[in-house]
Design an enzyme around this catalytic site. Structure first.
Site, PDB file in Angstrom:
ATOM      1  N   HIS A   1      -8.964  -1.255  18.917  1.00 34.46           N
ATOM      2  CA  HIS A   1      -9.037   0.073  18.539  1.00 34.46           C
ATOM      3  C   HIS A   1     -10.415   0.622  18.287  1.00 34.46           C
ATOM      4  O   HIS A   1     -11.179  -0.233  18.034  1.00 34.46           O
ATOM      5  CB  HIS A   1      -8.572  -0.032  17.098  1.00 34.46           C
ATOM      6  CG  HIS A   1      -7.750   1.018  16.497  1.00 34.46           C
ATOM      7  ND1 HIS A   1      -7.007   2.063  17.236  1.00 34.46           N
ATOM      8  CD2 HIS A   1      -7.659   1.399  15.180  1.00 34.46           C
ATOM      9  CE1 HIS A   1      -6.742   3.022  16.388  1.00 34.46           C
ATOM     10  NE2 HIS A   1      -6.932   2.828  15.208  1.00 34.46           N
TER      11      HIS A   1
ATOM     12  N   ASP B   1       2.053  -1.410  -4.551  1.00 34.29           N
ATOM     13  CA  ASP B   1       0.870  -1.185  -4.677  1.00 34.29           C
ATOM     14  C   ASP B   1       0.321  -1.550  -6.053  1.00 34.29           C
ATOM     15  O   ASP B   1       0.904  -1.918  -6.944  1.00 34.29           O
ATOM     16  CB  ASP B   1       0.704   0.377  -4.655  1.00 34.29           C
ATOM     17  CG  ASP B   1      -0.732   1.063  -4.213  1.00 34.29           C
ATOM     18  OD1 ASP B   1      -0.661   1.576  -3.009  1.00 34.29           O
ATOM     19  OD2 ASP B   1      -1.601   0.955  -5.130  1.00 34.29           O
TER      20      ASP B   1
ATOM     21  N   ARG C   1     -20.370  -1.145   6.913  1.00 35.28           N
ATOM     22  CA  ARG C   1     -19.456  -1.823   7.468  1.00 35.28           C
ATOM     23  C   ARG C   1     -19.051  -2.946   6.938  1.00 35.28           C
ATOM     24  O   ARG C   1     -17.913  -3.418   6.659  1.00 35.28           O
ATOM     25  CB  ARG C   1     -19.609  -1.752   9.110  1.00 35.28           C
ATOM     26  CG  ARG C   1     -18.522  -1.441   9.896  1.00 35.28           C
ATOM     27  CD  ARG C   1     -19.005  -1.446  11.446  1.00 35.28           C
ATOM     28  NE  ARG C   1     -19.685  -2.429  11.923  1.00 35.28           N
ATOM     29  CZ  ARG C   1     -19.400  -3.611  12.255  1.00 35.28           C
ATOM     30  NH1 ARG C   1     -17.968  -3.571  12.298  1.00 35.28           N
ATOM     31  NH2 ARG C   1     -20.001  -4.588  12.846  1.00 35.28           N
TER      32      ARG C   1
ATOM     33  N   GLY D   1       0.834   4.173   4.123  1.00 34.26           N
ATOM     34  CA  GLY D   1       2.106   3.084   3.720  1.00 34.26           C
ATOM     35  C   GLY D   1       3.335   3.987   3.362  1.00 34.26           C
ATOM     36  O   GLY D   1       4.672   3.697   3.729  1.00 34.26           O
TER      37      GLY D   1
ATOM     38  N   GLY E   1       0.893  -1.318  -0.104  1.00 33.17           N
ATOM     39  CA  GLY E   1       0.086  -0.109  -0.111  1.00 33.17           C
ATOM     40  C   GLY E   1       0.876   1.254  -0.023  1.00 33.17           C
ATOM     41  O   GLY E   1       1.582   1.206   0.967  1.00 33.17           O
ATOM     42  N   ALA E   2       0.869   1.978  -1.104  1.00 33.88           N
ATOM     43  CA  ALA E   2       1.693   3.127  -1.279  1.00 33.88           C
ATOM     44  C   ALA E   2       0.813   4.470  -0.961  1.00 33.88           C
ATOM     45  O   ALA E   2       1.084   5.546  -1.569  1.00 33.88           O
ATOM     46  CB  ALA E   2       2.439   3.042  -2.546  1.00 33.88           C
ATOM     47  N   GLY E   3      -0.230   4.206  -0.141  1.00 34.11           N
ATOM     48  CA  GLY E   3      -1.208   5.325   0.166  1.00 34.11           C
ATOM     49  C   GLY E   3      -0.287   6.304   1.016  1.00 34.11           C
ATOM     50  O   GLY E   3       0.638   6.082   1.412  1.00 34.11           O
TER      51      GLY E   3
ATOM     52  N   ARG F   1      -1.577   9.034  21.342  1.00 33.31           N
ATOM     53  CA  ARG F   1      -2.509  10.203  21.447  1.00 33.31           C
ATOM     54  C   ARG F   1      -2.720  10.500  22.725  1.00 33.31           C
ATOM     55  O   ARG F   1      -3.082  11.730  23.105  1.00 33.31           O
ATOM     56  CB  ARG F   1      -3.590   9.525  20.562  1.00 33.31           C
ATOM     57  CG  ARG F   1      -3.398   9.594  19.012  1.00 33.31           C
ATOM     58  CD  ARG F   1      -4.705   9.057  18.346  1.00 33.31           C
ATOM     59  NE  ARG F   1      -4.655   9.322  17.013  1.00 33.31           N
ATOM     60  CZ  ARG F   1      -5.020   8.843  15.874  1.00 33.31           C
ATOM     61  NH1 ARG F   1      -6.137   7.817  16.292  1.00 33.31           N
ATOM     62  NH2 ARG F   1      -5.056   9.020  14.556  1.00 33.31           N
TER      63      ARG F   1
HETATM   64  N1  APR Z   1      -2.600  -4.493  -3.533  1.00 34.53           N
HETATM   65  C1  APR Z   1      -1.698  -3.530  -3.059  1.00 34.53           C
HETATM   66  N2  APR Z   1      -2.348  -2.051  -2.682  1.00 34.53           N
HETATM   67  C2  APR Z   1      -3.537  -1.924  -2.860  1.00 34.53           C
HETATM   68  C3  APR Z   1      -4.537  -2.822  -3.033  1.00 34.53           C
HETATM   69  C4  APR Z   1      -3.914  -4.366  -3.445  1.00 34.53           C
HETATM   70  N3  APR Z   1      -4.800  -5.352  -3.538  1.00 34.53           N
HETATM   71  N4  APR Z   1      -5.791  -2.417  -2.986  1.00 34.53           N
HETATM   72  C5  APR Z   1      -5.565  -1.151  -2.736  1.00 34.53           C
HETATM   73  N5  APR Z   1      -4.237  -0.799  -2.423  1.00 34.53           N
HETATM   74  C6  APR Z   1      -3.598   0.241  -2.373  1.00 34.53           C
HETATM   75  C7  APR Z   1      -4.194   1.570  -2.785  1.00 34.53           C
HETATM   76  O1  APR Z   1      -3.948   1.624  -4.150  1.00 34.53           O
HETATM   77  C8  APR Z   1      -3.788   2.838  -1.990  1.00 34.53           C
HETATM   78  O2  APR Z   1      -2.516   3.318  -2.616  1.00 34.53           O
HETATM   79  O3  APR Z   1      -3.757   0.903  -0.911  1.00 34.53           O
HETATM   80  C9  APR Z   1      -3.427   2.089  -0.622  1.00 34.53           C
HETATM   81  C10 APR Z   1      -4.233   2.675   0.524  1.00 34.53           C
HETATM   82  O4  APR Z   1      -3.925   4.024   0.559  1.00 34.53           O
HETATM   83  P1  APR Z   1      -4.996   5.204   0.847  1.00 34.53           P
HETATM   84  O5  APR Z   1      -6.261   5.043   0.334  1.00 34.53           O
HETATM   85  O6  APR Z   1      -4.125   6.446   1.028  1.00 34.53           O
HETATM   86  O7  APR Z   1      -5.189   4.984   2.656  1.00 34.53           O
HETATM   87  P2  APR Z   1      -4.158   5.006   3.717  1.00 34.53           P
HETATM   88  O8  APR Z   1      -4.449   6.355   4.551  1.00 34.53           O
HETATM   89  O9  APR Z   1      -2.783   4.846   3.552  1.00 34.53           O
HETATM   90  O10 APR Z   1      -4.734   3.996   5.010  1.00 34.53           O
HETATM   91  C11 APR Z   1      -4.394   2.557   4.549  1.00 34.53           C
HETATM   92  O11 APR Z   1      -4.837   2.033   6.685  1.00 34.53           O
HETATM   93  O12 APR Z   1      -5.969   3.215   8.641  1.00 34.53           O
HETATM   94  C12 APR Z   1      -5.987   2.032   7.775  1.00 34.53           C
HETATM   95  O13 APR Z   1      -8.076   1.556   7.248  1.00 34.53           O
HETATM   96  C13 APR Z   1      -7.038   2.469   6.964  1.00 34.53           C
HETATM   97  O14 APR Z   1      -7.399   0.408   5.445  1.00 34.53           O
HETATM   98  C14 APR Z   1      -6.538   1.788   5.470  1.00 34.53           C
HETATM   99  C15 APR Z   1      -5.126   1.805   5.700  1.00 34.53           C
END
Ligand code: APR
Length: 317
Positions: A180, A38, A93, A18, A13-15, A156
């Site tokens: 949590h 990602d 949910r 990540g 996950g490169a959000g 926190r």
């Molecule tokens: N494989 C790899 N990456 C994936 C997949 C997958 N199958 N499905 C989704 N992703 C990637 C998305 O492309 C996105 O870049 O996961 C990333 C999620 O990033 P954000 O939407 O920015 O979410 P973020 O704020 O990083 O939070 C990630 O943490 O707190 C938890 O519930 C929250 O599930 C969330 C996670």
């Protein structure tokens, strides 16, 4: 000049969460490589290129590999799973549970196939369910799969205590156990400012107010940001867990760990104080809780069991 890779971390996950965890881990210079995976093409590659270009300025060597291909993750010591979708308007949910169950299951299979001895830190929500799912799908020993929640909630809580009392934030030790969110169990008996118990500094209703703000800590930030959720403190929490596992330097922290009799609770992933190290969760540390805290911890365990039962209702391929 090539050299053998000895320490490797993967972050899926490169959000926001990540990529910030990747940046923290790389900056500490404790791994040869941090691999960021990602599904979005170009995203992990672009972020990795940007991060790697900061190395000469910051003065560290760890290389970030951005990729859409799990082969690059082979031989990782530890992985952090952040992949998932956030809850969108109109999504129940259970819808979110179904979507993230599918994602986390696929991710776990891909990871373990290439790194059969790794330790996994789960971050994707709903955390209690996703941690158990990862443990089941991976086939790893329970102590090598854990979830991140307690370090963030405790941090926190410590921040709010320091702000309220106007003291050095680093003099505050705060602890939350349980799960949590709603069944988070604050443990005031284990909270101190310097050597002074929190209960000698604040009245019970004042402590309760700080606990409530901590419980809603994530929602408060979502409300301000409007889109997206918190990631600076959350990514710190996941990154320090990975650091303890990678370096093997023992680190005591509250994490979502598998219980087998501690506090009289068995067969559930729950937030408890644990010693992390090279073996993952090396020991669950049982604290002398007050009767109320112990009762609340048992309540949290039952709440998690009920939520986990929902997983069984889902049919996911
Ligand atoms: N494989 C790899 N990456 C994936 C997949 C997958 N199958 N499905 C989704 N992703 C990637 C998305 O492309 C996105 O870049 O996961 C990333 C999620 O990033 P954000 O939407 O920015 O979410 P973020 O704020 O990083 O939070 C990630 O943490 O707190 C938890 O519930 C929250 O599930 C969330 C996670």
């Amino acid at each position: 000049m090539g050299h053998e890779i000895t320490k490797k971390v993967t972050v899926v996950g490169a959000g926001k969460y990540g990529s910030t965890a990747v940046q923290r881990l790389a900056g500490w210079d404790i791994a040869d490589e941090v691999v960021m995976v990602d599904i979005v093409e170009g995203l992990p590659q672009g972020l990795a290129l940007d991060m790697n270009q900061s190395r000469p300025i910051e003065g560290y060597r760890t290389r970030v590999i951005g990729t859409n291909d799990y082969d690059a993750t082979a031989g990782s010591d530890v992985a952090i799973i952040t992949a998932g979708l956030p809850r969108k308007p109109g999504m129940s949910r259970m819808d979110l549970l179904a979507v993230n169950t599918r994602i986390v299951k696929q991710v776990t299979e891909q990871l373990v196939e290439r790194s059969p001895d790794m330790t996994i830190i789960v971050v994707t929500n709903p955390l209690d369910q996703m941690t158990l799912l990862t443990a089941d799908v991976s086939g790893l020993p329970r102590n090598k799969v854990m979830g991140q929640a307690g370090i963030l909630d405790s941090s926190r809580f410590a921040h709010f205590i320091a702000d309220r009392l106007d003291v050095d934030v680093l003099s505050v030790r705060a602890l939350t156990l349980g799960s949590h969110g709603e069944t988070m169990v604050p443990v005031p008996s284990q909270c101190f400012v310097g050597d002074t118990p929190l209960s000698e500094l604040l009245a019970p209703d004042e402590i309760d107010a700080l606990v409530e703000r901590t419980r809603g800590g994530g929602a408060e930030i979502v409300g301000l940001l409007k889109t997206g959720s918190a990631y600076y403190a959350p990514s710190s929490a996941a990154a320090v867990m990975a650091r303890a596992i990678l370096t093997g330097e023992p680190y005591n922290a509250p994490v979502c760990a598998w219980l087998s009799g501690q506090y009289g609770i068995s067969g559930v992933y729950l937030g408890v104080l644990a010693r992390l190290g090279a073996g993952g969760v090396e020991e669950v540390i049982e604290l002398p809780l007050t009767d109320t805290e112990r009762r609340d911890l048992h309540g949290a365990a039952e709440a998690v069991r009920a939520k986990v039962a929902e997983l069984a209702e889902l049919v996911v391929d």
